[in-house]
Scaffold this motif. Structure first.
Motif, PDB file in Angstrom:
ATOM      1  N   VAL A  78       0.848  -1.194   0.000  1.00 39.50           N
ATOM      2  CA  VAL A  78       0.000   0.000   0.000  1.00 39.50           C
ATOM      3  C   VAL A  78       0.881   1.240   0.000  1.00 39.50           C
ATOM      4  N   ASN A  79       0.295   2.372  -0.283  1.00 32.72           N
ATOM      5  CA  ASN A  79       0.998   3.645  -0.252  1.00 32.72           C
ATOM      6  C   ASN A  79       1.604   3.870   1.135  1.00 32.72           C
ATOM      7  N   GLU A  80       2.881   4.300   1.174  1.00 31.34           N
ATOM      8  CA  GLU A  80       3.587   4.443   2.454  1.00 31.34           C
ATOM      9  C   GLU A  80       2.904   5.439   3.386  1.00 31.34           C
ATOM     10  N   GLN A  81       2.374   6.539   2.834  1.00 37.01           N
ATOM     11  CA  GLN A  81       1.671   7.518   3.670  1.00 37.01           C
ATOM     12  C   GLN A  81       0.407   6.911   4.269  1.00 37.01           C
ATOM     13  N   GLU A  82      -0.337   6.171   3.432  1.00 34.84           N
ATOM     14  CA  GLU A  82      -1.536   5.495   3.928  1.00 34.84           C
ATOM     15  C   GLU A  82      -1.160   4.452   4.976  1.00 34.84           C
ATOM     16  N   LYS A  83      -0.054   3.793   4.756  1.00 36.71           N
ATOM     17  CA  LYS A  83       0.418   2.778   5.697  1.00 36.71           C
ATOM     18  C   LYS A  83       0.731   3.409   7.050  1.00 36.71           C
ATOM     19  N   ALA A  84       1.446   4.570   7.041  1.00 37.03           N
ATOM     20  CA  ALA A  84       1.806   5.257   8.288  1.00 37.03           C
ATOM     21  C   ALA A  84       0.559   5.735   9.031  1.00 37.03           C
TER      22      ALA A  84
END
Length: 563
Positions: A188-194
């Motif tokens: 998944v997108n790293e920002q969404e993951k964070a």
């Protein structure tokens, strides 16, 4: 059961199907031919077989002014694959007891359908599955398979001797797809993951800090109700005690009663009747003091702590807030917290899992390519044998100049391998092979399909073959050759053919005439098994353009004898 034996449709009973009121057709081994004038309803017999084997239908097939259509088929000598399918659905013992398979299907005028195997109900879906193991029906629409290049690969694979290899490839391909799907889910997108990690961490901490215990809310609510009841009791006792003992600035019933007693005591010496009232007041005063003392003792027994009430209400409020966010009960909240922990762990370990999946995917994909390469080689080998066999069949079927080619292109691995297969054909000497759709006529398509079916015959356990007007578009010598091929196929299996060709009809082992007539303003179609003389007249009728002559009858008889 003795391995592969002959499947035979020995009887077909039809009632109230289209223009057929009622008929019973006794079929035999070898070549069974059906003929009749155009419009007589030859296709209805094939429709009936399709219906009894579970194919889709509609209420329009029910004969006008009747409540339902009924089709019954009786099979004998069931193959191993058909028996295994019966066993899968629990019908094997009934078949063994009767040594024949009875299938019935009823279609009501309101479009309701009822199907039975050996008298027991069966779903149409299961009936359709079993039907595919009993009969192979080739109709004119089946020629469309030849016009769809994407279907050619299935024909070649059915002919080839690499079924086990295909099964291994399909299993490997499925595994590769699953790995890719999981990798996509993790990546998944790293920002969404964070953001997701932050949310999960907050939710887990909020639930964890509450230190919830299963059933805790139920116990607290019970305690709260108990305290509420105690409060009501205490309030009643306090009111009663105050009424008796009084408040700080005013006296209660005890003091007032004592005052009244003293007043009567002072007048008893001068007023004799006052003694009676005095005595009563003195006793009543003592009783009121005793009651007040009892109430005071009961009040002392109640341990009423406002702090306890406040703590319970605070805790319940905390639990209710968590319920609004995470579940309708403490168990659901705790379950949600566990799901959050698992997802959080998965996200935190996703990089590691992604690396593992990538490694596993590389290994599986390499194996997939190896299997695909092997299948490609096997298809190349099978293509050569397939071309030889089909070409030989077509040459016999009066296509002497035919040239067949199997075009095999390399494509990205998919569910069927890394090959795109297309049959190319040339029907004229010197012409390069081209796609079948651009070259073949209707009659040629029928012969090509018959040639392919004959080529695949040894690969198929199904021993009852039905050909619905496979002679469409051909006549004369070509029709004769088709008839010979059908007769040849009928040497070791049952063949049923609906035909308008005299050459094919003359080769039949059993000949059925389909006739349509009008009686009492209704149309009726009858199916009659012809005797020897009947066959001669019907073959002559098919050949004639006007009326049947003695010469035609003689020619028809010679054709039948020559068989």
């Amino acid at each position: 059961m003795k391995g592969l034996v002959t499947i035979m449709l020995c009887e077909l009973y039809i009632e109230n199907l289209a223009v057929i009121e009622k008929t019973s057709i006794q079929l035999g081994t070898g070549l069974n031919v059906f003929t009749g004038e155009t419009g007589a309803g030859k296709s209805i017999v094939i429709d009936a077989i399709n219906v009894v084997l579970g194919q889709r239908t509609s209420k329009e097939i029910v004969r006008y002014n009747t409540s339902k259509a009924t089709i019954t088929a009786i099979f004998t000598d069931i193959s191993k694959s058909a028996f295994e399918k019966l066993k899968e659905y629990g019908y094997e013992q009934d078949y063994l007891d009767e040594q024949q398979l009875l299938i019935t299907r009823e279609i009501s005028a309101d479009q309701k359908s009822v199907a039975r195997i050996m008298g027991k109900p069966v779903t149409v879906a299961i009936l359709r599955e079993i039907g595919t193991e009993l009969i192979n029906i080739h109709g004119q629409h089946d020629n469309q398979v030849l016009l769809a290049p994407e279907r050619h690969i299935d024909i070649l694979d059915k002919y080839g001797d690499y079924t086990s290899l295909l099964e291994q490839y399909h299993a490997c391909f499925k595994q590769v797809v699953l790995i890719k799907r999981e990798m996509k889910k993790i990546s998944v997108n790293e920002q969404e993951k964070a953001q997701r990690i932050d949310l999960l961490t907050y939710q887990i901490d909020e639930i964890s800090s509450a230190s919830l215990k299963s059933g805790e809310d139920v116990k607290l609510e019970a305690k709260q109700n108990e305290i509420k009841n105690k409060t009501k009791i205490i309030e009643g006792l306090q009111a009663a005690y105050q009424a008796l003992s009084g408040l700080d600035d005013e006296g209660g019933a005890v003091e007032l009663c004592q005052t009244a007693t003293q007043s009567f005591e002072e007048i008893t010496e001068v007023y004799e009747p006052a003694n009676v009232i005095y005595t009563k007041l003195e006793g009543l005063s003592a009783e009121l003091e005793e009651v007040a003392a009892d109430i005071a003792n009961q009040l002392d027994e109640f341990d009423f702590n406002q702090n306890t009430i406040d703590a319970i209400e605070t805790r319940l409020d905390e639990i209710h807030k968590l319920k609004r966010k995470y579940g309708d009960s403490i168990d659901e909240i705790l379950s949600y917290a566990e799901e959050c922990k698992q997802e959080l762990e998965s996200l935190e370990l996703s990089d590691q899992r992604l690396a593992e999946l990538s490694k596993q995917g590389t290994i599986e994909y390499q194996r997939l390519l190896e299997l695909a390469n092997e299948i490609t080689k096997q298809r190349e080998i099978a293509s050569k044998r397939f071309i030889q066999s089909v070409t030989s069949e077509l040459q016999f079927l009066d296509m002497p100049n035919v040239s067949l080619e199997v075009k095999q292109d390399h494509v990205k691995p998919n569910a069927k391998g890394q090959d795109a297969i297309e049959f190319l054909i040339s029907t004229n000497k010197g012409e390069p092979p081209k796609p079948i759709a651009k070259i073949a006529s209707g009659g040629e398509l029928s012969r090509i399909m018959l040639a392919i079916k004959n080529t695949l015959a040894d690969k198929d356990e199904i021993q009852t073959l039905i050909f619905d007007e496979i002679d469409t578009g051909v006549s004369g010598r070509a029709a004769q050759k088709i008839g010979l091929k059908l007769s040849q196929a009928a040497k070791n299996r049952q063949v049923i053919a609906v035909t308008h060709s005299a050459q094919i009809a003359a080769l039949g082992d059993h000949h059925f005439l389909i006739q349509k007539e009008s009686r009492d303003d209704r149309t009726f179609t009858d199916v009659t098994k012809l005797d020897y003389n009947g066959r001669i007249h019907e073959v002559a009728r098919i050949m004639s353009t006007d009326k049947i002559t003695d010469l035609m009858l003689k020619n028809a008889e010679e054709m039948i004898i020559r068989k």
